[in-house]
Scaffold this motif. Sequence first.
Motif, PDB file in Angstrom:
ATOM      1  N   ALA A 153       4.813   0.051   3.164  1.00 38.46           N
ATOM      2  CA  ALA A 153       5.466   1.186   3.844  1.00 38.46           C
ATOM      3  C   ALA A 153       4.882   1.326   5.239  1.00 38.46           C
ATOM      4  N   ASP A 157       4.697   3.505   7.531  1.00 37.49           N
ATOM      5  CA  ASP A 157       4.812   4.936   7.853  1.00 37.49           C
ATOM      6  C   ASP A 157       3.947   5.265   9.062  1.00 37.49           C
ATOM      7  N   LYS A 162       8.814  -1.464   4.498  1.00 37.92           N
ATOM      8  CA  LYS A 162       9.729  -0.339   4.348  1.00 37.92           C
ATOM      9  C   LYS A 162       9.671   0.506   5.620  1.00 37.92           C
ATOM     10  N   THR A 182      10.623  12.423  -6.438  1.00 37.39           N
ATOM     11  CA  THR A 182       9.454  12.715  -7.283  1.00 37.39           C
ATOM     12  C   THR A 182       8.758  14.022  -6.880  1.00 37.39           C
ATOM     13  N   ARG A 209      -1.196   2.854  -6.651  1.00 35.75           N
ATOM     14  CA  ARG A 209      -2.557   2.892  -6.118  1.00 35.75           C
ATOM     15  C   ARG A 209      -3.394   1.800  -6.772  1.00 35.75           C
ATOM     16  N   GLN A 223      -0.420  11.256  -3.883  1.00 36.53           N
ATOM     17  CA  GLN A 223       0.366  10.761  -5.012  1.00 36.53           C
ATOM     18  C   GLN A 223      -0.225  11.340  -6.295  1.00 36.53           C
ATOM     19  N   VAL A 268       6.180  -0.569  -3.660  1.00 31.30           N
ATOM     20  CA  VAL A 268       6.028  -0.044  -2.297  1.00 31.30           C
ATOM     21  C   VAL A 268       4.623   0.531  -2.176  1.00 31.30           C
ATOM     22  N   ILE A 269       3.853   0.004  -1.249  1.00 32.49           N
ATOM     23  CA  ILE A 269       2.484   0.499  -1.052  1.00 32.49           C
ATOM     24  C   ILE A 269       2.270   0.754   0.435  1.00 32.49           C
ATOM     25  N   ARG A 314      -0.392   3.646   2.425  1.00 33.24           N
ATOM     26  CA  ARG A 314      -1.743   3.914   2.908  1.00 33.24           C
ATOM     27  C   ARG A 314      -2.873   3.056   2.331  1.00 33.24           C
ATOM     28  N   PRO A 315      -2.830   2.685   1.030  1.00 40.84           N
ATOM     29  CA  PRO A 315      -3.940   1.845   0.548  1.00 40.84           C
ATOM     30  C   PRO A 315      -4.060   0.522   1.321  1.00 40.84           C
TER      31      PRO A 315
HETATM   32  O1  C5P Z   1       1.129   5.632   1.423  1.00 40.24           O
HETATM   33  P1  C5P Z   1       1.875   5.550   0.148  1.00 40.24           P
HETATM   34  O2  C5P Z   1       1.584   4.300  -0.664  1.00 40.24           O
HETATM   35  O3  C5P Z   1       1.760   6.818  -0.697  1.00 40.24           O
HETATM   36  O4  C5P Z   1       3.391   5.433   0.616  1.00 40.24           O
HETATM   37  C1  C5P Z   1       4.443   5.425  -0.301  1.00 40.24           C
HETATM   38  C2  C5P Z   1       5.744   5.352   0.423  1.00 40.24           C
HETATM   39  O5  C5P Z   1       6.787   5.470  -0.529  1.00 40.24           O
HETATM   40  C3  C5P Z   1       5.974   6.468   1.434  1.00 40.24           C
HETATM   41  O6  C5P Z   1       6.794   5.929   2.460  1.00 40.24           O
HETATM   42  C4  C5P Z   1       6.729   7.510   0.666  1.00 40.24           C
HETATM   43  O7  C5P Z   1       7.591   8.268   1.461  1.00 40.24           O
HETATM   44  C5  C5P Z   1       7.547   6.651  -0.286  1.00 40.24           C
HETATM   45  N1  C5P Z   1       7.919   7.300  -1.529  1.00 40.24           N
HETATM   46  C6  C5P Z   1       7.014   7.838  -2.400  1.00 40.24           C
HETATM   47  N2  C5P Z   1       7.438   8.409  -3.559  1.00 40.24           N
HETATM   48  C7  C5P Z   1       8.731   8.461  -3.828  1.00 40.24           C
HETATM   49  C8  C5P Z   1       9.668   7.910  -2.965  1.00 40.24           C
HETATM   50  C9  C5P Z   1       9.227   7.334  -1.797  1.00 40.24           C
HETATM   51  O8  C5P Z   1       5.816   7.791  -2.166  1.00 40.24           O
HETATM   52  N3  C5P Z   1       9.127   8.979  -4.961  1.00 40.24           N
END
Ligand code: C5P
Length: 241
Positions: A12, A14, A36, A127, A189, A198, A216-217, A219-220
């Motif tokens: 991600a 971000d 992403k 979520t 995580r 989270q 999808v990961i 910050r880690p």
């Molecule tokens: O940094 P982290 O691993 O928490 O990022 C997760 C990514 O996935 C962020 O872009 C967040 O917006 C997205 N996301 C999430 N939970 C969801 C849907 C999307 O963390 N249910």
Amino acid sequence: MPAEPRDRLIVALDVADLAQAEPLLARLQGLVTTYKIGSQLFTSVGPAAVECVRKRGARVFLDLKFHDIPTTVAGAVREAVGLGCFMVNVHAAGGSTMLRAAREAALEAARTLSVSRPLLLAVTVLTSLDRSVLQRELNVPLSVEGQVLHLAGLAKAAGLDGCVASPQEARLLRGAFGREWVIVTPGIRPEGSGTDDQARSLTPGQALRAGADYLVIGRPITRAPDPAAAARAVIEEINRG
Ligand code: C5P
């Protein structure tokens, strides 16, 4: 399901702008194959965000969660195909006419441009919502799981490829929709990393065993002292299954 373990990791991106994105992409070059791009970076720099990832040979999951009338969503999906996105998502709550319009637009634009069609994913229940918000604010009488299954079913019937889901929902969805349904899970995580915000995360291995195809990961990896080492560790964990 992607063939290569590294293709199952989606980082991600971000960040606020290209000045922050570029150094990360450079550090993860050759290791991370998919990123992403969400509302923050896209609102900040627009299609340049997608171009900056694609010019490095990586793929883009455009996470803009389109939710509008069918014509507008179809137009947005068409533009996403034009940008060369690998994955795009829309809210299943937009209804089946909107979902079918999104799918038709993806197919037609890919045909017209002679490019491959992006995977089209549904967002079911965010979520951040729990049962009490569903019931009291949105007037949905089902449990979160019930509503996730309902909306994913709507998306499947409309011809979408899969959905974004919390790792806790992955097993349920895999059981209900079978092997071909694409499941993308954030909220991951790796062992030993903090949880950030989270609340209910799973490790990469747990999420894969629960049925996730893509993880999808953010910050880690992106905020690790050594992002490449953090990404490598996740890919190794994916490799172990
Ligand atoms: O940094 P982290 O691993 O928490 O990022 C997760 C990514 O996935 C962020 O872009 C967040 O917006 C997205 N996301 C999430 N939970 C969801 C849907 C999307 O963390 N249910």
